[in-house]
Design an enzyme around this catalytic site. Structure first.
Site, PDB file in Angstrom:
ATOM      1  N   LYS A   7      -7.087  -1.368  10.616  1.00 52.49           N
ATOM      2  CA  LYS A   7      -6.808   0.052  10.699  1.00 52.49           C
ATOM      3  C   LYS A   7      -8.010   0.875  11.179  1.00 52.49           C
ATOM      4  O   LYS A   7      -9.114   0.368  11.305  1.00 52.49           O
ATOM      5  CB  LYS A   7      -6.309   0.539   9.327  1.00 52.49           C
ATOM      6  CG  LYS A   7      -4.981  -0.133   8.893  1.00 52.49           C
ATOM      7  CD  LYS A   7      -3.887   0.055   9.904  1.00 52.49           C
ATOM      8  CE  LYS A   7      -2.469  -0.195   9.428  1.00 52.49           C
ATOM      9  NZ  LYS A   7      -2.083  -1.450   8.877  1.00 52.49           N
TER      10      LYS A   7
HETATM   11  C1  LIG Z   1      -0.777  -1.597   7.792  1.00 47.00           C
HETATM   12  C2  LIG Z   1       0.455  -0.858   7.482  1.00 47.00           C
HETATM   13  C3  LIG Z   1       0.974  -0.775   6.168  1.00 47.00           C
HETATM   14  C4  LIG Z   1       0.450  -1.593   5.046  1.00 47.00           C
HETATM   15  O1  LIG Z   1      -0.906  -1.464   4.781  1.00 47.00           O
HETATM   16  P1  LIG Z   1      -1.717  -2.673   4.131  1.00 47.00           P
HETATM   17  O2  LIG Z   1      -3.000  -2.016   3.730  1.00 47.00           O
HETATM   18  O3  LIG Z   1      -1.920  -3.724   5.178  1.00 47.00           O
HETATM   19  O4  LIG Z   1      -0.956  -3.166   2.967  1.00 47.00           O
HETATM   20  C5  LIG Z   1       2.087   0.026   5.955  1.00 47.00           C
HETATM   21  N1  LIG Z   1       2.679   0.688   6.953  1.00 47.00           N
HETATM   22  C6  LIG Z   1       2.246   0.612   8.228  1.00 47.00           C
HETATM   23  C7  LIG Z   1       2.933   1.394   9.289  1.00 47.00           C
HETATM   24  C8  LIG Z   1       1.131  -0.183   8.540  1.00 47.00           C
HETATM   25  O5  LIG Z   1       0.718  -0.280   9.797  1.00 47.00           O
END
Ligand SMILES: *Cc1c(COP(=O)(O)O)cnc(C)c1O
Length: 400
Positions: A186
């Site tokens: 992210k």
């Molecule tokens: C990455 C992501 C999540 C989940 O986040 P994690 O920290 O990996 O559990 C939820 N929604 C979207 C759209 C994502 O890209």
């Protein structure tokens, strides 16, 4: 890959503070921790940045979604409208709280289409989760307007567009609640981690309690004597995550700035190729530029161009056939929901024989994703990389 490309001395310094006090948990140990509260500081910075009242650090973006849904009292018997194009966690979180995700269409922003919401509403619909995919916002003003008109709660899944805005206002401040992710892919990362954001005190109190076994976090008593009024679980963020998050968060606007420059360069390269058009962003000024989405005239051209880029060593994502980001491809989810039909007292829209899960119900997504490719935008793009990409795109354009 964003923040993970920019890990350095700043993160090291924040983590050292924790190693020195030896207090790695966010709560308790008030004397020993010598005033060091990394998660709390991260939450405060997050609130200020968004102009929101409450932020709560949690273990992941997936956990954040679950905590938010629990806080909004979404549960068995409820349906939640979720776009077909999202990461699987958005659907998993709805199932985790015992509710049903109902697949909805996307528009040219490649995010939830507000005009598709009314058609997906049943008497059991309680909430809508717009997801701001691949760095840029949905038509969130319209989504909120339609949802309010039908008495639905709005939970923004902003895992992918931290720092983005719509009409000058930060994404994640439009609905009742919003969630963020700091996993390693992210825009900023804490390894694993997430955040819940809200302006409503009642929702924050529920989230805060639920994520820590119901603790009311009464500052006047020791942790062991704190009261509880609801049943919870453990999704606490720890001080290491908080420390890294603080350092990364200070870099956010710098990361977005670099990405914007790199994206503009790649957009110019692609713009020279006949037939290429670009993802339509509802607010280009609020783009975080983590991805560049673009279209070719049809499905055949799209796959041919993807192959041509690949031959030049450039990976472009064709999400329509992606395993993790397009709901119609999740046969494991259909199998699970059919096997667990006893958990759902009402009709199960995930069953393939039910109309709600057919590809025909999301014609917009089927058509537009068929001619869409995405390039991931690097934060660091040294001269050689720039030249290689520019040359590769130019050559692919001639092949395709
Ligand atoms: C990455 C992501 C999540 C989940 O986040 P994690 O920290 O990996 O559990 C939820 N929604 C979207 C759209 C994502 O890209």
């Amino acid at each position: 890959m964003a923040g993970s490309e920019w890990i350095g001395e700043e993160e090291k310094k924040e983590v050292l503070d924790i190693l020195e006090t030896g207090i790695w948990m966010r709560y308790g140990f008030d004397k020993e921790r010598k005033g060091v509260f990394k998660v709390r500081q991260f939450e405060e910075a997050f609130c200020r940045y968004h102009g929101a009242a409450y932020a709560l650090g949690v273990t992941s973006g997936s956990a954040a979604l679950k905590v938010a849904l629990e806080s909004l009292d979404v549960g068995p018997g409820d349906e939640v409208i979720v776009p077909a194009f999202t990461f699987v966690a958005t659907y998993e979180a709805v199932l985790e709280v015992g509710a049903l995700p109902v697949m909805a269409d996307i528009d040219e922003s490649l995010n939830l289409d507000p005009d598709d919401i009314p058609g997906k509403i049943t008497p059991r619909t309680k909430a809508v989760i717009p997801v701001h995919m691949c760095g840029a916002g949905a038509r969130i003003d319209r989504i909120v307007e339609v949802s309010r008109k039908h008495g639905l709660l709005v939970l923004e899944d902003n895992a992918q567009s931290l720092g983005g805005a719509f009409g000058g206002r930060k994404l994640g401040t439009f609905g009742e609640m919003a969630t963020f992710s700091f996993d390693f892919y992210k825009t900023i990362t804490t390894g694993e981690g997430g955040m819940v954001l809200t302006d409503r005190e009642d929702l924050y109190v529920r989230a805060d309690g639920y994520h820590d076994h119901g603790h009311d976090h009464n500052p006047k008593v020791s942790r062991a004597l704190e009261g509880r009024s609801l049943l919870g679980f453990n999704y606490r963020m720890n001080e290491f995550q908080g420390a890294v998050g603080l350092a990364q968060f200070r870099k956010l606007d710098g990361i977005i700035g670099e990405q914007r420059k790199n994206k503009a360069f790649l957009r110019e390269c692609l713009g020279k190729i006949p037939g290429v058009t670009f993802r339509r962003l509802p607010d280009p000024a609020g783009d975080t530029a983590t991805f560049l989405g673009f279209h070719l005239p049809g499905g055949k051209e799209t796959k041919a161009f993807q192959a041509a880029l690949k031959a030049e060593g450039i990976d472009a994502v064709y999400f329509k056939e992606n395993f993790w980001h397009y709901a119609p491809n999740w046969e494991h989810l259909i199998a699970w929901s059919s096997a667990n039909a006893r958990k759902f007292p009402f009709a199960n829209p995930l069953c393939p024989e039910k109309a709600e899960y057919r590809r025909e119900t999301i014609p917009g997504a089927e058509a537009i994703l068929d001619r869409t490719l995405f390039l991931s935008i690097p934060v660091r793009m040294p001269r050689e990389r720039r030249d290689t990409l520019a040359r590769g795109i130019e050559r692919a354009g001639k092949r395709g």
